[in-house]
Design a protein around this motif. Structure first.
Motif, PDB file in Angstrom:
ATOM      1  N   ILE A 112       7.035  -7.860  -1.804  1.00  0.00           N
ATOM      2  CA  ILE A 112       8.466  -7.910  -1.531  1.00  0.00           C
ATOM      3  C   ILE A 112       8.927  -6.667  -0.779  1.00  0.00           C
ATOM      4  O   ILE A 112      10.113  -6.456  -0.560  1.00  0.00           O
ATOM      5  N   GLY A 113       7.998  -5.832  -0.426  1.00  0.00           N
ATOM      6  CA  GLY A 113       8.334  -4.664   0.385  1.00  0.00           C
ATOM      7  C   GLY A 113       9.065  -3.557  -0.340  1.00  0.00           C
ATOM      8  O   GLY A 113       9.840  -2.821   0.276  1.00  0.00           O
ATOM      9  N   GLY A 140      -1.524   8.953   0.104  1.00  0.00           N
ATOM     10  CA  GLY A 140      -0.873   8.309   1.245  1.00  0.00           C
ATOM     11  C   GLY A 140      -1.807   7.398   2.011  1.00  0.00           C
ATOM     12  O   GLY A 140      -1.772   7.327   3.229  1.00  0.00           O
ATOM     13  N   ALA A 141      -2.653   6.699   1.288  1.00  0.00           N
ATOM     14  CA  ALA A 141      -3.650   5.870   1.953  1.00  0.00           C
ATOM     15  C   ALA A 141      -3.093   4.497   2.303  1.00  0.00           C
ATOM     16  O   ALA A 141      -3.639   3.807   3.149  1.00  0.00           O
ATOM     17  N   ILE A 142      -2.008   4.120   1.664  1.00  0.00           N
ATOM     18  CA  ILE A 142      -1.514   2.766   1.862  1.00  0.00           C
ATOM     19  C   ILE A 142      -0.185   2.806   2.611  1.00  0.00           C
ATOM     20  O   ILE A 142       0.654   3.667   2.355  1.00  0.00           O
ATOM     21  N   THR A 143      -0.041   1.900   3.578  1.00  0.00           N
ATOM     22  CA  THR A 143       1.213   1.803   4.328  1.00  0.00           C
ATOM     23  C   THR A 143       1.632   0.342   4.344  1.00  0.00           C
ATOM     24  O   THR A 143       0.831  -0.529   4.707  1.00  0.00           O
ATOM     25  N   ILE A 144       2.878   0.096   3.928  1.00  0.00           N
ATOM     26  CA  ILE A 144       3.399  -1.273   3.970  1.00  0.00           C
ATOM     27  C   ILE A 144       4.343  -1.351   5.167  1.00  0.00           C
ATOM     28  O   ILE A 144       5.230  -0.509   5.322  1.00  0.00           O
ATOM     29  N   ARG A 145       4.110  -2.332   6.021  1.00  0.00           N
ATOM     30  CA  ARG A 145       4.969  -2.478   7.196  1.00  0.00           C
ATOM     31  C   ARG A 145       5.630  -3.839   7.158  1.00  0.00           C
ATOM     32  O   ARG A 145       5.031  -4.827   6.743  1.00  0.00           O
ATOM     33  N   GLU A 200       2.882  -6.475   5.897  1.00  0.00           N
ATOM     34  CA  GLU A 200       1.425  -6.293   5.940  1.00  0.00           C
ATOM     35  C   GLU A 200       1.109  -4.890   5.430  1.00  0.00           C
ATOM     36  O   GLU A 200       1.952  -3.991   5.465  1.00  0.00           O
ATOM     37  N   ALA A 201      -0.106  -4.735   4.927  1.00  0.00           N
ATOM     38  CA  ALA A 201      -0.504  -3.440   4.375  1.00  0.00           C
ATOM     39  C   ALA A 201      -1.657  -2.886   5.176  1.00  0.00           C
ATOM     40  O   ALA A 201      -2.576  -3.615   5.549  1.00  0.00           O
ATOM     41  N   VAL A 234      -6.388  -3.577   7.829  1.00  0.00           N
ATOM     42  CA  VAL A 234      -5.045  -4.138   7.817  1.00  0.00           C
ATOM     43  C   VAL A 234      -5.092  -5.516   7.174  1.00  0.00           C
ATOM     44  O   VAL A 234      -5.903  -6.360   7.552  1.00  0.00           O
ATOM     45  N   PHE A 235      -4.250  -5.708   6.166  1.00  0.00           N
ATOM     46  CA  PHE A 235      -4.127  -7.022   5.550  1.00  0.00           C
ATOM     47  C   PHE A 235      -2.836  -7.647   6.057  1.00  0.00           C
ATOM     48  O   PHE A 235      -1.757  -7.184   5.709  1.00  0.00           O
ATOM     49  N   GLY A 236      -2.953  -8.643   6.888  1.00  0.00           N
ATOM     50  CA  GLY A 236      -1.745  -9.275   7.422  1.00  0.00           C
ATOM     51  C   GLY A 236      -1.629 -10.688   6.913  1.00  0.00           C
ATOM     52  O   GLY A 236      -2.391 -11.127   6.048  1.00  0.00           O
ATOM     53  N   HIS A 237      -0.652 -11.415   7.477  1.00  0.00           N
ATOM     54  CA  HIS A 237      -0.439 -12.780   7.021  1.00  0.00           C
ATOM     55  C   HIS A 237      -1.489 -13.735   7.558  1.00  0.00           C
ATOM     56  O   HIS A 237      -1.916 -14.647   6.873  1.00  0.00           O
TER      57      HIS A 237
END
Lengths: 127, 313, 413
Positions: free
Chosen positions: A41-42, A53-58, A66-67, A108-111
């Motif tokens: 849900i962002g 800081g290894a993970i970035t949610i965009r 996506e992460a 990158v994990f995207g849709h």
């Protein structure tokens, strides 16, 4: 001591011949992360709690996220999994993540490729 | 002339000894690993290490004496190979033989230690100097029981020639059983000569890095390591010749297999000993050699003297 | 180099006897040690400062990485201090799980030490055997917590993972096996002649000296000082479990070995008791606070190497204002100097190893002060970087070029 030593000769060596023989990791071993984009849900709580800081949610679209996980930075503590309210992150026991090329460490994990695990490390990297 | 060259360079000289020495190292390491419940190296590991070291850059320290530093490995290796030429293989005759050759063998086997001392001393590193001083200190401790142990066997055979000693014991193998104390003492002294646990004090890794070898690299280190391997084979062959005089005089093939088996048996004993002991301190080592091993060696000498009197009567 | 002359040899910063960089400059006469000069500072990582820039949740994982062996000790000591400031009531079951992991960690640390001690006296067989058996406890820890070293079991106000009945059975089975092996090691350590020869009478630290030099942990207990935080100032569930504080009067390395192997046996009993007494219930408080109210606390923890002290000061925000760590090695390292006096060089590795040193936990940054002008020479990271590149260039070696080549080869294929 001498008896114990002589007995060892008959025993099978205790060494595990990795990488020829793979080791089975414990059931809940903290290995690579897995991200389920449809659940996210962002809220970015994972980003806030990540020690490195290894993970970035965009945000990539309306309610679509996506992460990007930097496997080089990740310390596999699993705090993001605990922080996530919607269980969008999961820890797997996949541990063979070594890469020769640092660029491949950013996953990158995207849709589109939801749940797809990243490229398996090349043979050279595993050895 | 050609025959001599073949003897020296191929069999039983450099080539054979080099291969056998490296194989002995593999045997030692593999057995050591299995005794510790490990897998151990594959058979080609010592060969691969040797070739790799040959290909590495060699560095001579600025303060070192280059001539001495580079000559030492060659001298050490050639003396052990020379010593081996005096040891009979499958029968009782060796390549070179004369009355008194057993003394020559023992002295030739002492030279590598002195060479290590000189090499370590001239490499001008503190660790190497401590290591070389330790090597020589140790030399004075184990050499005496080793000499008494081996020479008392010669005394019983009433000759200073290794071939004749072997002929003597081959004729009456029962007498060899009386030398068991001497065998034990010589085996332990050999551990000191080969710088193996519990007497690896001169190259105690956790104290003085690699002792006398600290500054050596590349070809020189490869030769020094080969020297130790060949010395192990030569020492084991000497002990086998003096104390295990069985299976000689048959046809060369069987005799040769016996020879290999005997050498490997002695090496296996060495490996077993180094598996079950911790490294001693230099003061403990010296007092052990003088207070425990020398009396046992002298006891062996007495046994031999008494036995000799009995036989001659 | 005459034997009558004195000379100095450098043990460290890089030396096979030391697993971490630390400098011991040893003055020798022949084989005899005249004095030792210990200098810390080769492994400083600035973790205390880094903690001030991260939130409490992130700090748990950072603090855990102070030490690779007693990671749980540091994490628990830190979290106890935080919980004390925030007045959190940690559930009973969580305390038991913390204690369980703590004791398992002690088992793995002491087995590791036994192997290292064997290696330092040239007895590699002992190293191979103990480390093989140590795998049993490592596997158990990986199963319980999810990692072999950085367990990550603690969270503010509890623990992160529960222990299932099947896991309890596994732990009990492993403990039985380890107990049998430990009995054998006790036999080896107390009966093998060469081991006793190398250990007894070496590195003597008398009772008075242990008190004076503030030794902690097994080092102090081997000198007869019955000092154990688990009993003196119980934390977690230690006040509910029966155990003996092992002491020994040998005061030497042999005594320290005996204390450690006996503590192993003690730990097995404690693990069994913990598993038996472990109450049901939640494993963590609901909604742990992110902001910790202003306050300060000191927390003590008996790590396998000795007493570990953490100080935390909070200012009401998400991040601590000050975190201070006193690792056990810092307390013991001065005793090493005393123990080595008039001993042989050959005793040096085992005497250092006998306090089970962890130099990176201990390390402090050092500023060298000029005696007269009182001027400190401190370099920033960039200055040091530039200086090193300049130093190498002067000697005809260009690190930048090597770097470029390295990257080319890495990307080339």
């Amino acid at each position: 001591m001498i008896m114990e030593v002589l007995r060892s000769i008959l025993k099978k060596p205790a060494t595990n011949l990795y990488p020829a023989e793979k080791l089975e990791m414990a059931e809940k071993y903290r290995g690579e992360l897995k991200f389920y984009p449809e659940r996210c849900i962002g809220c970015k709580l994972c980003m806030r709690d990540c020690p490195t800081g290894a993970i970035t949610i965009r945000k990539v679209g309306e309610k679509k996220f996506e992460a990007e996980i930097d496997l080089g930075k990740c310390i596999y503590c699993g705090q993001c999994v605990d922080s996530c309210l919607k269980k969008a992150l999961e820890i797997t026991k996949h541990i063979e993540l070594a890469q020769l090329d640092p660029k491949k460490l950013k996953v990158v994990f995207g849709h589109e490729q939801a749940g797809e695990s990243p490229e398996k490390p090349s043979q050279g990297a595993a050895e | 002339m050609l025959a001599s060259l073949i003897y020296i360079l191929i069999f039983p000289g450099f080539a054979f000894l080099g291969v056998f020495g490296l194989f002995a190292e593999f045997f030692d390491r593999k057995l050591y690993a299995r005794l510790q419940n490990r897998v151990g190296p594959p058979w080609f590991q010592p060969f691969a290490d040797f070739i790799k070291l040959l290909g590495k850059e060699e560095i001579v320290p600025c303060d070192a004496n280059p001539a001495m530093f580079t000559l030492v490995p060659v001298i050490a290796l050639s003396t052990v190979v020379a010593a081996f030429l005096y040891i009979p293989l499958w029968n009782t005759t060796s390549l070179l033989s004369f009355n008194g050759d057993i003394i020559v063998i023992l002295y030739l086997l002492t030279i590598p230690t002195l060479a290590f001392f000189i090499g370590g001393w001239y490499s001008s590193s503190l660790f190497a100097r401590i290591g070389s001083v330790r090597a020589v200190t140790q030399l004075f401790a184990y050499e005496v029981p080793l000499f008494i142990g081996i020479l008392s066997a010669a005394l019983l055979a009433n000759t200073w020639s290794l071939s004749e000693i072997m002929t003597f014991y081959n004729k009456s193998p029962v007498l060899a059983l009386f030398n068991i104390l001497g065998f034990g003492v010589s085996l332990i002294a050999l551990l000191g000569k080969l710088e193996k646990v519990p007497f690896d004090i001169p190259e105690a890794e956790t104290e003085i890095v690699a002792g006398a070898f600290t500054e050596y690299s590349g070809k020189f280190l490869a030769l020094l390591r080969l020297t130790l391997d060949v010395e192990m084979v030569a020492g084991a062959a000497l002990l086998a010749a003096v104390f295990l005089p069985f299976g000689l005089g048959a046809n060369p093939v069987i005799g040769f297999i016996f020879f290999i088996a005997k050498v490997l048996f002695v090496i296996a004993l060495i490996t077993l000993l180094r598996t079950v002991f911790a490294r001693l301190r230099i003061d403990q080592m010296i007092s052990f050699c003088w207070k425990r091993m020398v009396p046992v060696a002298i006891l062996q000498l007495l046994i031999c003297l008494i036995l000799k009197g009995v036989i001659q009567r | 180099m005459h034997n009558s002359k004195e000379f100095k040899i450098p043990i460290g910063p890089q030396h096979p006897a030391l697993k971490e960089p630390e400098s011991f400059s040893v003055a020798l006469r022949g084989e005899k040690i005249l004095g030792v000069d210990i200098r810390l500072g080769y492994n400083h990582r600035g973790i205390e400062k880094a903690c001030e820039e991260r939130s409490y949740v992130q700090d748990i994982y950072l603090i855990e990485r102070i030490c690779g062996i007693c990671s749980h000790a540091h994490a628990t000591a830190f979290i106890q201090a935080v919980e004390e400031i925030a007045h959190l009531a940690v559930p009973e079951r969580a305390l038991y799980i913390r204690t369980l992991v703590g004791e398992l960690e002690r088992v793995h640390s002491h087995l590791l030490w036994l192997g290292v001690a064997g290696h330092e006296i040239g007895f590699d067989t002992l190293l191979m055997y103990t480390w093989r058996d140590r795998e049993i406890v490592m596997d158990i820890l990986a199963d319980l917590t999810g990692n072999r070293v950085n367990y990550g079991i603690n969270s503010i106000g509890g623990v992160r993972r529960d222990i299932s009945p099947a896991q309890v059975k596994d732990v009990l089975k492993a403990v039985d096996k380890l107990e049998e092996r430990t009995k054998y090691y006790i036999e080896v350590a107390t009966e093998e002649t060469t081991i006793i020869k190398r250990l007894s009478g070496v590195g003597v630290l008398a009772y008075d000296d242990a008190i004076k030099l503030d030794a902690v942990g097994p080092t102090a207990r081997a000198s007869g000082v019955a000092r154990d935080v688990r009993r003196d100032d119980p934390y977690a569930a230690y006040d509910k479990i029966q155990f003996n504080v092992i002491t020994d009067t040998h005061s030497d390395v042999y005594g320290r070995t005996v204390v450690r192997v006996k503590e192993l046996m003690e730990s097995y009993g404690m693990i069994r008791e913990i598993l038996k007494k472990m109450p049901e219930g939640p494993i963590a408080i609901k909604a742990p606070p992110r902001r910790i109210p202003a306050g300060e606390a000191i927390s003590r923890y008996e790590a396998p190497r000795g007493e570990d002290v953490h100080y935390v000061k909070s200012n009401g925000t998400e991040k601590p204002e000050r975190v201070k760590v006193r690792a056990p090695t810092l307390a013991n390292v001065q005793a090493v100097k005393h123990m080595l006096k008039d001993r042989f060089l050959a005793d040096m590795p085992i005497v250092i190893a006998a306090i089970d040193p962890c130099f990176s936990c201990t390390d402090r940054s050092i500023a060298i002060e000029d005696g007269k002008s009182r001027k400190k020479n401190v370099m920033t990271w960039q200055e040091l970087h530039d200086y090193s590149i300049k130093w190498h260039r002067e000697r005809g070696f260009d690190p930048a070029e090597i770097n470029r080549k390295f990257h080319k080869t890495m990307e080339g294929k």
